[in-house]
Write a protein that holds these residues in place. Structure first.
Motif, PDB file in Angstrom:
ATOM      1  N   ASP A  82      34.550  48.407  43.818  1.00  0.00           N
ATOM      2  CA  ASP A  82      35.514  49.040  42.906  1.00  0.00           C
ATOM      3  C   ASP A  82      36.733  49.532  43.667  1.00  0.00           C
ATOM      4  OD1 ASP A  82      34.076  48.596  40.611  1.00  0.00           O
ATOM      5  OD2 ASP A  82      33.050  50.534  40.643  1.00  0.00           O
ATOM      6  N   HIS A  83      36.514  50.130  44.830  1.00  0.00           N
ATOM      7  CA  HIS A  83      37.635  50.628  45.636  1.00  0.00           C
ATOM      8  C   HIS A  83      38.520  49.465  46.082  1.00  0.00           C
ATOM      9  CE1 HIS A  83      39.742  52.127  49.234  1.00  0.00           C
ATOM     10  NE2 HIS A  83      39.644  53.329  48.675  1.00  0.00           N
ATOM     11  N   LYS A  84      37.891  48.398  46.559  1.00  0.00           N
ATOM     12  CA  LYS A  84      38.651  47.222  47.002  1.00  0.00           C
ATOM     13  C   LYS A  84      39.444  46.636  45.842  1.00  0.00           C
ATOM     14  CE  LYS A  84      38.036  42.728  49.266  1.00  0.00           C
ATOM     15  NZ  LYS A  84      38.826  41.962  48.274  1.00  0.00           N
ATOM     16  N   HIS A  85      38.837  46.583  44.668  1.00  0.00           N
ATOM     17  CA  HIS A  85      39.518  46.029  43.497  1.00  0.00           C
ATOM     18  C   HIS A  85      40.750  46.865  43.139  1.00  0.00           C
ATOM     19  CE1 HIS A  85      40.289  44.454  39.493  1.00  0.00           C
ATOM     20  NE2 HIS A  85      40.186  45.686  39.018  1.00  0.00           N
ATOM     21  N   LEU A  86      40.626  48.195  43.177  1.00  0.00           N
ATOM     22  CA  LEU A  86      41.760  49.062  42.836  1.00  0.00           C
ATOM     23  C   LEU A  86      42.909  48.871  43.820  1.00  0.00           C
ATOM     24  CD1 LEU A  86      39.918  52.386  41.869  1.00  0.00           C
ATOM     25  CD2 LEU A  86      41.064  50.779  40.326  1.00  0.00           C
ATOM     26  N   VAL A  87      42.583  48.845  45.112  1.00  0.00           N
ATOM     27  CA  VAL A  87      43.624  48.671  46.138  1.00  0.00           C
ATOM     28  C   VAL A  87      44.294  47.311  45.987  1.00  0.00           C
ATOM     29  CG1 VAL A  87      44.050  48.455  48.621  1.00  0.00           C
ATOM     30  CG2 VAL A  87      42.554  50.273  47.761  1.00  0.00           C
ATOM     31  N   ASP A  88      43.501  46.275  45.831  1.00  0.00           N
ATOM     32  CA  ASP A  88      44.065  44.916  45.724  1.00  0.00           C
ATOM     33  C   ASP A  88      44.911  44.758  44.459  1.00  0.00           C
ATOM     34  OD1 ASP A  88      42.838  44.209  48.066  1.00  0.00           O
ATOM     35  OD2 ASP A  88      41.162  43.146  47.129  1.00  0.00           O
ATOM     36  N   SER A  89      44.500  45.402  43.364  1.00  0.00           N
ATOM     37  CA  SER A  89      45.259  45.280  42.117  1.00  0.00           C
ATOM     38  C   SER A  89      46.639  45.921  42.246  1.00  0.00           C
ATOM     39  CB  SER A  89      44.487  45.918  40.959  1.00  0.00           C
ATOM     40  OG  SER A  89      44.383  47.326  41.121  1.00  0.00           O
ATOM     41  N   ILE A  90      46.746  46.968  43.066  1.00  0.00           N
ATOM     42  CA  ILE A  90      48.058  47.587  43.286  1.00  0.00           C
ATOM     43  C   ILE A  90      48.922  46.695  44.167  1.00  0.00           C
ATOM     44  CG2 ILE A  90      49.254  49.570  44.310  1.00  0.00           C
ATOM     45  CD1 ILE A  90      46.830  51.275  43.496  1.00  0.00           C
ATOM     46  N   SER A 107      52.141  48.655  24.044  1.00  0.00           N
ATOM     47  CA  SER A 107      53.592  48.812  24.221  1.00  0.00           C
ATOM     48  C   SER A 107      53.960  49.363  25.592  1.00  0.00           C
ATOM     49  CB  SER A 107      54.161  49.726  23.128  1.00  0.00           C
ATOM     50  OG  SER A 107      53.584  51.019  23.213  1.00  0.00           O
ATOM     51  N   THR A 108      52.971  49.878  26.339  1.00  0.00           N
ATOM     52  CA  THR A 108      53.262  50.439  27.663  1.00  0.00           C
ATOM     53  C   THR A 108      52.864  49.491  28.789  1.00  0.00           C
ATOM     54  OG1 THR A 108      51.108  51.538  27.863  1.00  0.00           O
ATOM     55  CG2 THR A 108      52.857  52.750  26.737  1.00  0.00           C
ATOM     56  N   ASP A 109      52.592  48.233  28.465  1.00  0.00           N
ATOM     57  CA  ASP A 109      52.072  47.315  29.484  1.00  0.00           C
ATOM     58  C   ASP A 109      53.043  47.120  30.647  1.00  0.00           C
ATOM     59  OD1 ASP A 109      49.967  45.325  30.290  1.00  0.00           O
ATOM     60  OD2 ASP A 109      51.725  44.022  30.232  1.00  0.00           O
ATOM     61  N   LEU A 110      54.340  47.209  30.401  1.00  0.00           N
ATOM     62  CA  LEU A 110      55.313  47.008  31.480  1.00  0.00           C
ATOM     63  C   LEU A 110      55.237  48.118  32.524  1.00  0.00           C
ATOM     64  CD1 LEU A 110      58.450  45.742  29.515  1.00  0.00           C
ATOM     65  CD2 LEU A 110      56.680  44.417  30.671  1.00  0.00           C
ATOM     66  N   THR A 111      54.621  49.243  32.165  1.00  0.00           N
ATOM     67  CA  THR A 111      54.461  50.349  33.114  1.00  0.00           C
ATOM     68  C   THR A 111      52.973  50.611  33.388  1.00  0.00           C
ATOM     69  OG1 THR A 111      54.559  51.942  31.290  1.00  0.00           O
ATOM     70  CG2 THR A 111      56.624  51.438  32.422  1.00  0.00           C
ATOM     71  N   ARG A 112      52.193  49.552  33.407  1.00  0.00           N
ATOM     72  CA  ARG A 112      50.744  49.680  33.604  1.00  0.00           C
ATOM     73  C   ARG A 112      50.406  50.380  34.913  1.00  0.00           C
ATOM     74  NH1 ARG A 112      48.124  44.202  34.392  1.00  0.00           N
ATOM     75  NH2 ARG A 112      49.376  43.733  32.535  1.00  0.00           N
ATOM     76  N   LEU A 113      51.222  50.173  35.931  1.00  0.00           N
ATOM     77  CA  LEU A 113      50.964  50.798  37.228  1.00  0.00           C
ATOM     78  C   LEU A 113      51.013  52.325  37.132  1.00  0.00           C
ATOM     79  CD1 LEU A 113      50.376  50.467  40.180  1.00  0.00           C
ATOM     80  CD2 LEU A 113      52.777  49.977  40.595  1.00  0.00           C
ATOM     81  N   ALA A 114      51.867  52.848  36.257  1.00  0.00           N
ATOM     82  CA  ALA A 114      51.922  54.300  36.063  1.00  0.00           C
ATOM     83  C   ALA A 114      50.607  54.806  35.479  1.00  0.00           C
ATOM     84  CB  ALA A 114      53.077  54.666  35.137  1.00  0.00           C
ATOM     85  N   LEU A 115      50.050  54.079  34.513  1.00  0.00           N
ATOM     86  CA  LEU A 115      48.784  54.478  33.914  1.00  0.00           C
ATOM     87  C   LEU A 115      47.656  54.422  34.939  1.00  0.00           C
ATOM     88  CD1 LEU A 115      49.093  52.484  30.550  1.00  0.00           C
ATOM     89  CD2 LEU A 115      49.953  54.768  31.088  1.00  0.00           C
ATOM     90  N   THR A 116      47.703  53.403  35.809  1.00  0.00           N
ATOM     91  CA  THR A 116      46.712  53.294  36.878  1.00  0.00           C
ATOM     92  C   THR A 116      46.805  54.495  37.815  1.00  0.00           C
ATOM     93  OG1 THR A 116      46.856  50.883  36.769  1.00  0.00           O
ATOM     94  CG2 THR A 116      45.901  51.830  38.762  1.00  0.00           C
ATOM     95  N   SER A 154      53.947  45.847  36.258  1.00  0.00           N
ATOM     96  CA  SER A 154      52.890  45.063  35.623  1.00  0.00           C
ATOM     97  C   SER A 154      53.002  43.609  36.052  1.00  0.00           C
ATOM     98  CB  SER A 154      53.014  45.169  34.096  1.00  0.00           C
ATOM     99  OG  SER A 154      52.206  44.232  33.445  1.00  0.00           O
ATOM    100  N   SER A 155      51.896  42.905  36.019  1.00  0.00           N
ATOM    101  CA  SER A 155      51.919  41.470  36.301  1.00  0.00           C
ATOM    102  C   SER A 155      52.689  40.710  35.232  1.00  0.00           C
ATOM    103  CB  SER A 155      50.485  40.930  36.383  1.00  0.00           C
ATOM    104  OG  SER A 155      49.778  41.213  35.179  1.00  0.00           O
ATOM    105  N   THR A 156      52.904  41.342  34.080  1.00  0.00           N
ATOM    106  CA  THR A 156      53.648  40.709  32.988  1.00  0.00           C
ATOM    107  C   THR A 156      55.067  40.348  33.406  1.00  0.00           C
ATOM    108  OG1 THR A 156      52.377  42.037  31.415  1.00  0.00           O
ATOM    109  CG2 THR A 156      54.371  40.993  30.577  1.00  0.00           C
ATOM    110  N   VAL A 157      55.656  41.157  34.290  1.00  0.00           N
ATOM    111  CA  VAL A 157      57.052  40.925  34.684  1.00  0.00           C
ATOM    112  C   VAL A 157      57.153  40.196  36.025  1.00  0.00           C
ATOM    113  CG1 VAL A 157      57.953  42.875  33.385  1.00  0.00           C
ATOM    114  CG2 VAL A 157      57.172  43.237  35.729  1.00  0.00           C
TER     115      VAL A 157
END
Length: 405
Positions: A55-63, A26-35, A76-79
């Motif tokens: 791992d560091h590159k993956h975290l930066v790129d995902s943001i 239910s919190t997927d729309l705010t996934r960036l906050a959890l990250t 989130s990528s959902t929106v």
């Protein structure tokens, strides 16, 4: 009384890399906050992956993957909606909280922010400042104005917008992106008679909103002016220190036979008496001679029980007021480590709860870094930006491109 350092690290690594429990759907729309919670927690614990790792590159790129084409970040990528007629979809709207979490997490990862659409986000901050001086959650767009009537300004969103500006603005030589005087007036209207902050003037003060008010004032460089105004420092300090609340004593459980043997009226009366006693036990009482004080965390309002997150909201406010020494940090440390620290890592909201959650797990660690680190394994935390103080120093010393003057 010790921090389960390895378990804390593993908890946040599981949340960051291994997937979250089903309750978080239910919190997927705010996934960036959890990250942000887990990245910053691992930074505080000196356990982020090295900058040259995958791992560091993956975290930066995902943001960065959540950055909106016109500036700012989605949660989130959902929106993330497809481009429409060569332009961003009008329903694809970034928010100030998610933009704040993105920038803060990138600073914690020691990214130079060179890929951030700085001008686009600064323009959104300027255009998003409302007449009363505050901000709403969403960037200003025709769809937001149509669907939400422009939205309602809120101290939480205002703090997030101002934090973005503080990170993006470098040496603060571009104040045309922000009307600081209007921010100060907005903060003054939200202060209460007891010196703290509420969601609007004349309403009840709240520790979380008080943190947002003080952090906003600190980030725009007008803290002394805001706090030393009509209500002064003393009332705010008194209110915040008064939120420290002892944990209730463990109650002895009665046998089923005794409960079954009681008459209905007597049982009800006994239940009421126990309820009254429980309420009294949550109050801070004058220390009696020979009585050992119980662990004591902080509550968000008068009459409430201590909660892990308020150890940060109140603690950071007192840090900015330079008044942390007036509360009992030792009892608060015991509350966190003995009361809400989970055996599997992380922290729960209240003592005795089952499983930890990401918000309280992050804020429990952050609180232990205020006003300076209480535990060797934890870095000192910058209260206003809610990240490790050494990460803020890295940013200001030229780690971020526009601070290199």
């Amino acid at each position: 009384m010790s921090l389960f350092t390895t378990r804390q690290i593993r908890y946040h690594e599981r949340c960051l890399y291994g997937g979250l429990p089903v309750e978080y759907i239910s919190t997927d729309l705010t996934r960036l906050a959890l990250t942000f919670f887990s990245i910053t927690a691992l930074s505080i614990l000196s356990s982020l992956p090295s900058p040259d790792s995958e791992d560091h590159k993956h975290l930066v790129d995902s943001i960065y993957a959540l950055q909106h084409p016109s500036g700012g970040f989605r949660g989130s990528s959902t929106v993330a909606l497809p481009v429409k007629d060569g332009k961003p979809n009008e329903y694809d709207t970034p928010t100030f909280p998610m933009s704040c979490f993105a920038l803060s997490a990138l600073v914690a990862l020691h990214d130079d922010l060179s890929r951030v659409n700085r001008e686009g986000l600064l323009r959104a901050i300027k255009e998003g400042q409302r007449e009363d001086g505050g901000w709403t959650e969403y960037f200003t767009t025709p769809i937001v104005d149509e669907c939400f009537d422009g939205g309602v300004t809120d101290l939480r969103f205002t703090r997030c917008a101002v934090a973005c500006w503080a990170i993006l603005n470098g040496e603060k030589d571009e104040e045309e992106w922000l009307d600081v005087d209007r921010v100060v007036e907005y903060l003054r209207r939200c202060r209460t008679f007891d010196g703290v902050f509420a969601e609007a003037g004349g309403r009840e003060g709240h520790a979380g909103l008080t943190y947002c008010g003080f952090a906003t004032a600190e980030l725009v460089g007008r803290f002394d002016e805001v706090v030393g105004g009509e209500f002064g420092w003393g009332e705010a300090v008194r209110w915040l220190v008064g939120r420290q609340t002892e944990m209730p004593e463990e109650e002895e459980e009665e046998s089923d036979e005794e409960e079954e043997g009681e008459e209905g009226g007597e049982a009800d009366q006994k239940t009421e008496e126990k309820s009254e006693e429980s309420t009294k036990k949550n109050e801070i009482l004058p220390l009696e001679v020979g009585r050992k004080p119980r662990p004591a965390g902080f509550a968000g309002r008068p009459g409430k029980v201590a909660d892990t997150c308020y150890s940060f909201w109140v603690g950071a406010s007192l840090q900015m007021l330079k008044a942390s020494h007036l509360c009992n940090l030792e009892l608060d440390t015991k509350f966190l480590l003995e009361g809400t620290q989970s055996v599997i890592g992380g922290f729960t909201k209240l003592p005795g709860e089952g499983f930890p959650d990401l918000l309280h797990s992050f804020l429990g660690l952050a609180a232990l870094g205020l006003p300076k680190s209480r535990i060797p394994e934890i870095k000192t935390v910058d209260g206003a930006l809610c990240i490790a103080a050494e990460d803020v120093e890295w940013m200001k010393d030229g780690g971020v491109v526009w601070w290199r003057k």
